[in-house]
Design a protein around this motif. Structure first.
Motif, PDB file in Angstrom:
ATOM      1  N   VAL A  54       0.854  -1.190   0.000  1.00  0.00           N
ATOM      2  CA  VAL A  54       0.000   0.000   0.000  1.00  0.00           C
ATOM      3  C   VAL A  54       0.888   1.237   0.000  1.00  0.00           C
ATOM      4  O   VAL A  54       2.071   1.186   0.339  1.00  0.00           O
ATOM      5  N   GLN A  70     -12.726   6.596   1.914  1.00  0.00           N
ATOM      6  CA  GLN A  70     -13.545   5.549   1.300  1.00  0.00           C
ATOM      7  C   GLN A  70     -14.987   5.699   1.770  1.00  0.00           C
ATOM      8  O   GLN A  70     -15.267   6.343   2.781  1.00  0.00           O
ATOM      9  N   VAL A  74     -11.624   5.671   6.711  1.00  0.00           N
ATOM     10  CA  VAL A  74     -10.253   5.614   6.213  1.00  0.00           C
ATOM     11  C   VAL A  74      -9.567   4.420   6.854  1.00  0.00           C
ATOM     12  O   VAL A  74      -9.993   3.921   7.907  1.00  0.00           O
ATOM     13  N   TYR A  75      -8.498   3.962   6.202  1.00  0.00           N
ATOM     14  CA  TYR A  75      -7.656   2.915   6.782  1.00  0.00           C
ATOM     15  C   TYR A  75      -6.429   3.587   7.410  1.00  0.00           C
ATOM     16  O   TYR A  75      -5.640   4.227   6.713  1.00  0.00           O
ATOM     17  N   SER A  83      -9.807   0.286  10.378  1.00  0.00           N
ATOM     18  CA  SER A  83     -10.845   1.093   9.734  1.00  0.00           C
ATOM     19  C   SER A  83     -11.332   2.145  10.724  1.00  0.00           C
ATOM     20  O   SER A  83     -11.794   1.817  11.821  1.00  0.00           O
ATOM     21  N   VAL A  96      -3.946   5.097   4.560  1.00  0.00           N
ATOM     22  CA  VAL A  96      -3.694   4.406   3.295  1.00  0.00           C
ATOM     23  C   VAL A  96      -4.206   5.271   2.151  1.00  0.00           C
ATOM     24  O   VAL A  96      -5.366   5.690   2.131  1.00  0.00           O
ATOM     25  N   GLN A 136      -6.583   0.216  -1.137  1.00  0.00           N
ATOM     26  CA  GLN A 136      -7.653  -0.098  -0.178  1.00  0.00           C
ATOM     27  C   GLN A 136      -8.544  -1.243  -0.629  1.00  0.00           C
ATOM     28  O   GLN A 136      -9.189  -1.890   0.213  1.00  0.00           O
ATOM     29  N   SER A 137      -8.614  -1.505  -1.938  1.00  0.00           N
ATOM     30  CA  SER A 137      -9.540  -2.526  -2.427  1.00  0.00           C
ATOM     31  C   SER A 137      -9.205  -3.914  -1.887  1.00  0.00           C
ATOM     32  O   SER A 137     -10.085  -4.787  -1.815  1.00  0.00           O
ATOM     33  N   LEU A 145      -7.912  -4.447   1.189  1.00  0.00           N
ATOM     34  CA  LEU A 145      -7.768  -4.382   2.642  1.00  0.00           C
ATOM     35  C   LEU A 145      -9.062  -4.682   3.365  1.00  0.00           C
ATOM     36  O   LEU A 145     -10.162  -4.528   2.839  1.00  0.00           O
TER      37      LEU A 145
END
Length: 386
Positions: free
Chosen positions: A41, A311, A319-320, A329, A354, A358-359, A361
């Motif tokens: 990432v 996201q 967000v991550y 998260s 991140v 993210q897709s 995670l």
């Protein structure tokens, strides 16, 4: 009968077998010391900074004063004293017309004034004589009244003569065409020697004020309360004008909000807005189309992240956040967003979030940080650009 293998060959085979066995039994190396199942990432840190908010629109540059210079009397254009594109000041002489006929009318009006003054002088002398004679009935009252009426008539004629002189003087002043504003002369439409009339549809040329100059643009009617608040502020709201060319923007000037129109367009649902710009270098030109940004507010010490960080799920935005070598998260609230950044609440300055990847995670996923994420300073630099 088969010959036995040489001893040296057997030793060589044994060495090769031992080497292969050692390579086979050695554990796989841990590349860069990261877990084998780590997800690559990119991350970026949360930046805390002042963020101005803007409204964008397409505007048209307008002159505050643009005058088509036309003759106010009929005559032959004798001289044009300025060149096309020349800068002139208010009151400068631009052109002259043939004034001989108007001067003759002025002299005639002055002569008539002198004649009336002489007649009035004689009439006043006779009036005083008749008034003295009327005390002992030396002259009839009818004669006295007639003389008084003659004096009144000549006084009125005198005023008419003076008005004719004033009118001729005004007509004479029209033969000298002076600049009504400070600005730039446009392209000349009529050459010296031509007969010009007040009924001509074509002007001699135009004079357009360039500095200061205005930009007019339209905003949705939903922004009307914001615009009214900006007009009441002690500090004028800043407006920037940009020229879009070849996919790039160049700043043409900075001005301030001047006024909003007194009505909303019923057909478009927008309100017209005008801003004023200092234009000493002439970067803004009447009729030019520009991109306008109106500063509406400044968020102080805002928490800023790039738009890809945030996201969206059915529960809202999140967000991550990087915690060690795993991600968590974190729900956030988006307070403001545009094409370059988002202002969020729910994280702290310096948190590493991140940016890309993210897709793949989920909360608790182990990650490997790649080193090509933009630095916080780079993000701030991009924000300062249009």
């Amino acid at each position: 009968m088969t010959r036995p293998l040489p001893r040296t060959f057997l030793l060589l085979l044994a060495v090769v077998a031992l080497v292969l066995a050692a390579l086979w039994l050695r554990p796989a190396p841990d590349r860069a010391g990261k877990p084998a199942n780590a997800i690559p990432v990119r991350v970026v840190s949360v930046v805390q900074q002042d963020v101005p908010r803007y409204l964008g629109a397409i505007g048209s540059v307008l002159s505050l004063h643009s005058v088509d210079v036309r003759p106010q009397v009929e005559g032959v254009l004798t001289q044009v004293l300025v060149k096309e594109g020349q800068w002139v000041k208010e009151g400068d002489l631009l052109a002259t017309l043939d004034d001989r006929a108007i001067r003759a009318n002025l002299d005639q009006a002055r002569a008539q004034l002198g004649q009336t003054q002489a007649q009035l002088q004689v009439a006043n002398v006779n009036l005083k004589r008749y008034q003295l004679l009327s005390t002992d009935d030396g002259v009839s009252k009818q004669t006295l009244d007639q003389q008084q009426a003659l004096v009144n008539q000549l006084q009125a004629t005198l005023k008419g003569n003076q008005a004719a002189i004033d009118n001729a003087a005004v007509q004479l002043s029209y033969t000298q065409i002076r600049s009504p504003v400070t600005g730039r002369v446009g392209i000349r439409n009529v050459d010296p020697g031509n007969l010009v009339r007040t009924s001509d549809t074509q002007s001699l040329f135009s004079v357009t004020q360039i500095d200061p100059i205005a930009v007019e643009f339209a905003l949705p009617q939903q922004q009307l309360p914001t615009l009214q608040h900006l007009l009441k502020a002690t500090t004028p709201a800043e407006v920037e004008a940009y020229l879009d060319a070849d996919g790039e923007r160049s700043l043409l000037g900075k001005g301030h909000l001047m006024l909003i129109d007194n009505q909303v367009s019923a057909t478009t649902g927008t309100v017209r807005v005008k801003a004023e710009f200092d234009n000493q270098d002439g970067q803004l030109w009447p009729g030019q189309l520009v991109t306008v940004r109106l500063r509406t507010a400044v968020d102080e010490d805002a928490l800023v992240v790039p738009p890809p960080v945030v996201q969206r799920s059915i529960d809202g935005h999140f967000v991550y956040r990087l915690d060690g070598d795993t991600v968590t998260s974190v729900p956030v609230k988006v307070l403001y967003q545009d094409s370059t950044l988002n202002i969020v609440a729910g994280v702290k300055a310096g948190d590493r979030l991140v940016l890309d990847g993210q897709s793949r995670l989920k909360p608790g996923s182990k990650v490997e940080v790649t080193p090509d994420a933009p630095a916080p300073a780079e993000m701030a630099d991009r924000r300062s650009q249009p």
